[in-house]
Design a protein around this motif. Structure first.
Motif: not given
Length: 101
Positions: A1-24
């Motif tokens: 169960m701890t591995i699942i929680k750690a994986s979910m946390f890592a996924l959430a951190a990646t999604l929220f930390a991802a930079p917005a896609l820039a249109l240039t």
């Protein structure tokens, strides 16, 4: 169960930390470039200095129509890196109402 929680946390951190896609738009011409941005309910005009790159992300968050001296509307999406050179957007030309690249 701890591995699942750690994986979910890592996924959430990646999604929220991802930079917005820039249109240039990189202006490789020797003159400034005026770009019209149409978001549907809002319209803006941005100026990009000669030899500079303009970041249009803040005014084109979910995609928008871009107009300019290239003679047609470009439906832009977040993450696109467009180039304006020799009075052409991404090398496209207009011939009697059709766009070719």
């Amino acid at each position: 169960m701890t591995i699942i929680k750690a994986s979910m946390f890592a996924l959430a951190a990646t999604l929220f930390a991802a930079p917005a896609l820039a249109l240039t738009v990189e202006n490789q011409d020797k003159a400034e470039l005026k770009v019209g941005i149409d978001e549907g309910d809002k319209e803006h005009v941005e100026t990009i200095a000669a030899g500079k790159t303009g970041d249009l992300s803040a005014k084109c968050k979910d995609g928008c129509g871009l107009t300019g001296p290239w003679g047609f509307s470009w439906m832009a999406a977040p993450g696109e890196k467009l180039v304006f050179k020799d009075a052409k957007l991404n090398g496209a030309t207009v011939t009697e109402g059709s766009v070719t690249q």
